[in-house]
Design a protein around this motif. Structure first.
Motif, PDB file in Angstrom:
ATOM      1  N   LEU A  66      18.471  -4.187   0.896  1.00  0.00           N
ATOM      2  CA  LEU A  66      17.249  -3.630   0.321  1.00  0.00           C
ATOM      3  C   LEU A  66      16.209  -4.737   0.250  1.00  0.00           C
ATOM      4  O   LEU A  66      16.508  -5.854  -0.181  1.00  0.00           O
ATOM      5  CB  LEU A  66      17.525  -3.065  -1.070  1.00  0.00           C
ATOM      6  CG  LEU A  66      18.382  -1.796  -1.106  1.00  0.00           C
ATOM      7  CD1 LEU A  66      18.729  -1.433  -2.546  1.00  0.00           C
ATOM      8  CD2 LEU A  66      17.683  -0.638  -0.420  1.00  0.00           C
ATOM      9  N   HIS A  67      14.999  -4.416   0.669  1.00  0.00           N
ATOM     10  CA  HIS A  67      13.949  -5.426   0.820  1.00  0.00           C
ATOM     11  C   HIS A  67      12.750  -5.011  -0.019  1.00  0.00           C
ATOM     12  O   HIS A  67      12.277  -3.881   0.064  1.00  0.00           O
ATOM     13  CB  HIS A  67      13.573  -5.528   2.303  1.00  0.00           C
ATOM     14  CG  HIS A  67      12.689  -6.672   2.630  1.00  0.00           C
ATOM     15  ND1 HIS A  67      11.325  -6.653   2.423  1.00  0.00           N
ATOM     16  CD2 HIS A  67      12.974  -7.896   3.153  1.00  0.00           C
ATOM     17  CE1 HIS A  67      10.814  -7.795   2.809  1.00  0.00           C
ATOM     18  NE2 HIS A  67      11.776  -8.574   3.249  1.00  0.00           N
ATOM     19  N   PHE A  68      12.261  -5.947  -0.830  1.00  0.00           N
ATOM     20  CA  PHE A  68      11.142  -5.666  -1.735  1.00  0.00           C
ATOM     21  C   PHE A  68      10.021  -6.666  -1.503  1.00  0.00           C
ATOM     22  O   PHE A  68      10.225  -7.880  -1.650  1.00  0.00           O
ATOM     23  CB  PHE A  68      11.594  -5.761  -3.197  1.00  0.00           C
ATOM     24  CG  PHE A  68      12.643  -4.771  -3.593  1.00  0.00           C
ATOM     25  CD1 PHE A  68      12.299  -3.573  -4.200  1.00  0.00           C
ATOM     26  CD2 PHE A  68      13.982  -5.030  -3.346  1.00  0.00           C
ATOM     27  CE1 PHE A  68      13.271  -2.655  -4.571  1.00  0.00           C
ATOM     28  CE2 PHE A  68      14.962  -4.114  -3.720  1.00  0.00           C
ATOM     29  CZ  PHE A  68      14.606  -2.925  -4.325  1.00  0.00           C
ATOM     30  N   GLY A  69       8.829  -6.179  -1.127  1.00  0.00           N
ATOM     31  CA  GLY A  69       7.654  -7.021  -1.113  1.00  0.00           C
ATOM     32  C   GLY A  69       7.140  -7.190  -2.538  1.00  0.00           C
ATOM     33  O   GLY A  69       7.043  -6.200  -3.280  1.00  0.00           O
ATOM     34  N   LEU A  70       6.807  -8.399  -2.918  1.00  0.00           N
ATOM     35  CA  LEU A  70       6.429  -8.682  -4.308  1.00  0.00           C
ATOM     36  C   LEU A  70       4.950  -8.972  -4.475  1.00  0.00           C
ATOM     37  O   LEU A  70       4.498  -9.251  -5.586  1.00  0.00           O
ATOM     38  CB  LEU A  70       7.233  -9.876  -4.831  1.00  0.00           C
ATOM     39  CG  LEU A  70       8.750  -9.732  -4.788  1.00  0.00           C
ATOM     40  CD1 LEU A  70       9.408 -11.022  -5.275  1.00  0.00           C
ATOM     41  CD2 LEU A  70       9.223  -8.543  -5.620  1.00  0.00           C
ATOM     42  N   GLY A  71       4.169  -8.902  -3.400  1.00  0.00           N
ATOM     43  CA  GLY A  71       2.749  -9.197  -3.512  1.00  0.00           C
ATOM     44  C   GLY A  71       2.525 -10.619  -3.981  1.00  0.00           C
ATOM     45  O   GLY A  71       3.149 -11.560  -3.504  1.00  0.00           O
ATOM     46  N   THR A  72       1.651 -10.787  -4.973  1.00  0.00           N
ATOM     47  CA  THR A  72       1.317 -12.118  -5.475  1.00  0.00           C
ATOM     48  C   THR A  72       2.248 -12.589  -6.586  1.00  0.00           C
ATOM     49  O   THR A  72       2.080 -13.696  -7.108  1.00  0.00           O
ATOM     50  CB  THR A  72      -0.133 -12.135  -5.989  1.00  0.00           C
ATOM     51  OG1 THR A  72      -0.279 -11.144  -7.014  1.00  0.00           O
ATOM     52  CG2 THR A  72      -1.116 -11.833  -4.865  1.00  0.00           C
ATOM     53  N   SER A  73       3.229 -11.768  -6.976  1.00  0.00           N
ATOM     54  CA  SER A  73       4.161 -12.170  -8.030  1.00  0.00           C
ATOM     55  C   SER A  73       4.969 -13.382  -7.591  1.00  0.00           C
ATOM     56  O   SER A  73       5.447 -13.444  -6.459  1.00  0.00           O
ATOM     57  CB  SER A  73       5.111 -11.025  -8.381  1.00  0.00           C
ATOM     58  OG  SER A  73       4.402  -9.924  -8.910  1.00  0.00           O
ATOM     59  N   GLN A  74       5.153 -14.317  -8.488  1.00  0.00           N
ATOM     60  CA  GLN A  74       5.898 -15.522  -8.195  1.00  0.00           C
ATOM     61  C   GLN A  74       7.262 -15.549  -8.872  1.00  0.00           C
ATOM     62  O   GLN A  74       7.965 -16.567  -8.821  1.00  0.00           O
ATOM     63  CB  GLN A  74       5.085 -16.752  -8.627  1.00  0.00           C
ATOM     64  CG  GLN A  74       3.825 -16.953  -7.812  1.00  0.00           C
ATOM     65  CD  GLN A  74       4.109 -17.082  -6.315  1.00  0.00           C
ATOM     66  OE1 GLN A  74       4.911 -17.915  -5.897  1.00  0.00           O
ATOM     67  NE2 GLN A  74       3.464 -16.242  -5.508  1.00  0.00           N
ATOM     68  N   GLN A  75       7.644 -14.423  -9.483  1.00  0.00           N
ATOM     69  CA  GLN A  75       8.974 -14.324 -10.072  1.00  0.00           C
ATOM     70  C   GLN A  75       9.356 -12.866 -10.215  1.00  0.00           C
ATOM     71  O   GLN A  75       8.500 -11.977 -10.221  1.00  0.00           O
ATOM     72  CB  GLN A  75       9.030 -15.006 -11.435  1.00  0.00           C
ATOM     73  CG  GLN A  75       8.211 -14.306 -12.514  1.00  0.00           C
ATOM     74  CD  GLN A  75       8.343 -15.005 -13.848  1.00  0.00           C
ATOM     75  OE1 GLN A  75       8.521 -16.218 -13.919  1.00  0.00           O
ATOM     76  NE2 GLN A  75       8.262 -14.239 -14.938  1.00  0.00           N
ATOM     77  N   LEU A 132      15.187  -9.150  11.334  1.00  0.00           N
ATOM     78  CA  LEU A 132      16.079  -9.625  12.395  1.00  0.00           C
ATOM     79  C   LEU A 132      16.190 -11.139  12.451  1.00  0.00           C
ATOM     80  O   LEU A 132      17.228 -11.672  12.847  1.00  0.00           O
ATOM     81  CB  LEU A 132      15.594  -9.090  13.749  1.00  0.00           C
ATOM     82  CG  LEU A 132      15.510  -7.566  13.876  1.00  0.00           C
ATOM     83  CD1 LEU A 132      15.032  -7.167  15.258  1.00  0.00           C
ATOM     84  CD2 LEU A 132      16.846  -6.913  13.561  1.00  0.00           C
ATOM     85  N   ASN A 133      15.134 -11.844  12.096  1.00  0.00           N
ATOM     86  CA  ASN A 133      15.162 -13.310  12.181  1.00  0.00           C
ATOM     87  C   ASN A 133      15.193 -13.978  10.813  1.00  0.00           C
ATOM     88  O   ASN A 133      14.993 -15.200  10.712  1.00  0.00           O
ATOM     89  CB  ASN A 133      13.969 -13.818  12.998  1.00  0.00           C
ATOM     90  CG  ASN A 133      12.635 -13.359  12.429  1.00  0.00           C
ATOM     91  OD1 ASN A 133      12.594 -12.630  11.437  1.00  0.00           O
ATOM     92  ND2 ASN A 133      11.551 -13.774  13.048  1.00  0.00           N
ATOM     93  N   GLN A 134      15.432 -13.182   9.763  1.00  0.00           N
ATOM     94  CA  GLN A 134      15.643 -13.710   8.413  1.00  0.00           C
ATOM     95  C   GLN A 134      14.473 -14.546   7.889  1.00  0.00           C
ATOM     96  O   GLN A 134      14.669 -15.525   7.158  1.00  0.00           O
ATOM     97  CB  GLN A 134      16.929 -14.546   8.381  1.00  0.00           C
ATOM     98  CG  GLN A 134      18.185 -13.773   8.738  1.00  0.00           C
ATOM     99  CD  GLN A 134      18.583 -12.766   7.673  1.00  0.00           C
ATOM    100  OE1 GLN A 134      19.008 -13.128   6.589  1.00  0.00           O
ATOM    101  NE2 GLN A 134      18.438 -11.489   7.984  1.00  0.00           N
ATOM    102  N   ASP A 135      13.261 -14.147   8.236  1.00  0.00           N
ATOM    103  CA  ASP A 135      12.095 -14.879   7.733  1.00  0.00           C
ATOM    104  C   ASP A 135      11.408 -14.149   6.587  1.00  0.00           C
ATOM    105  O   ASP A 135      10.360 -14.583   6.111  1.00  0.00           O
ATOM    106  CB  ASP A 135      11.098 -15.155   8.855  1.00  0.00           C
ATOM    107  CG  ASP A 135      10.418 -13.889   9.391  1.00  0.00           C
ATOM    108  OD1 ASP A 135      10.851 -12.772   9.000  1.00  0.00           O
ATOM    109  OD2 ASP A 135       9.478 -14.013  10.194  1.00  0.00           O
ATOM    110  N   GLY A 136      11.993 -13.043   6.134  1.00  0.00           N
ATOM    111  CA  GLY A 136      11.438 -12.301   5.013  1.00  0.00           C
ATOM    112  C   GLY A 136      10.508 -11.180   5.403  1.00  0.00           C
ATOM    113  O   GLY A 136      10.148 -10.358   4.546  1.00  0.00           O
TER     114      GLY A 136
END
Length: 231
Positions: free
Chosen positions: A187-196, A111-115
């Protein structure tokens, strides 16, 4: 209790693993309506939330263990190497999510676009609860807004695969789920510790396939089916 079914290749295609994965026991007393999986801490694993509330406003008179208003429940996905997949958060750690309500609908969106994915719960006899996710997390994320061809301009049914490192995440754009609820469309994806992100593969509803590389993380991207490129 809430049920968790695991698909198999046997004649009986689904096995009830509610107790084994950690959801069954903590949800035994709750009367549940809205449910969904989402990655609230962006570690790349889907967590589980359910909103609860009884249908009888005086249920406590005939069943002392029950109440009309009940707290929502949040389960963290522990991943591999744990004795159970989902670990129930202690109610004292949930903040306003633990507010007892007569819960019905449950939905999520940034809702607040902070990820971080926020939560909205609807209830009987009261206004919706808008709960902003303040979970501290060092993890990265990626958001994708798809624009399909007419008449399916929202690209319902598109399948997206995000590859980062040794991990692949697959999601289908289907916003309607939970109980009388619809999720936010990106669509929202959590990437964990990945930096790319190494590659994003989009399978559009009409069978067309586009591949994207070198997408910046920790931001939302708009993808046009007409061009197969970022808008």
């Amino acid at each position: 209790m809430s049920s968790f079914y695991v698909s198999t290749d046997q004649a009986v295609q689904f096995n009830d693993q509610s107790i084994g994965v950690g959801i069954g026991g903590p949800t035994r007393l709750a009367l549940t309506f809205g449910v969904f999986f989402f990655d609230y801490d962006l570690d790349g694993r889907l967590d589980y939330l359910q909103t609860n509330g009884h249908v009888e406003d005086e249920i406590h008179r005939v069943q002392a263990s029950q109440t009309h208003r009940q707290s929502a429940q949040l389960f963290w996905n522990c991943g591999d190497g744990c004795d159970r997949t989902f670990i129930a958060h202690d109610i004292d750690a949930l903040g306003d999510l633990a507010t007892p309500i007569v819960g019905r609908g449950a939905a999520y969106g940034d809702l607040n676009q902070d990820g971080r994915l926020d939560v909205v719960l609807t209830q009987i006899g009261g206004p919706p609860l808008v709960l902003i996710n303040k979970t501290p997390t060092p993890h990265s994320w990626l958001g994708l807004q798809l624009k399909g061809l007419k008449p399916n301009t929202f690209a319902y049914g598109a399948k997206v695969t995000v590859r980062h490192g040794q991990t692949s995440q697959v999601k289908t754009l289907t916003p309607t789920r939970s109980y009388l609820s619809q999720m936010a469309l990106p669509l929202h994806f959590g990437l964990g510790t990945s930096q790319q992100v190494d590659e994003v593969v989009i399978e559009w509803p009409n069978g067309e396939v586009h591949k994207l590389t070198e997408l910046a993380i920790n931001r939302y991207h708009v993808v046009e089916q007409s061009t197969g490129q970022l808008d």
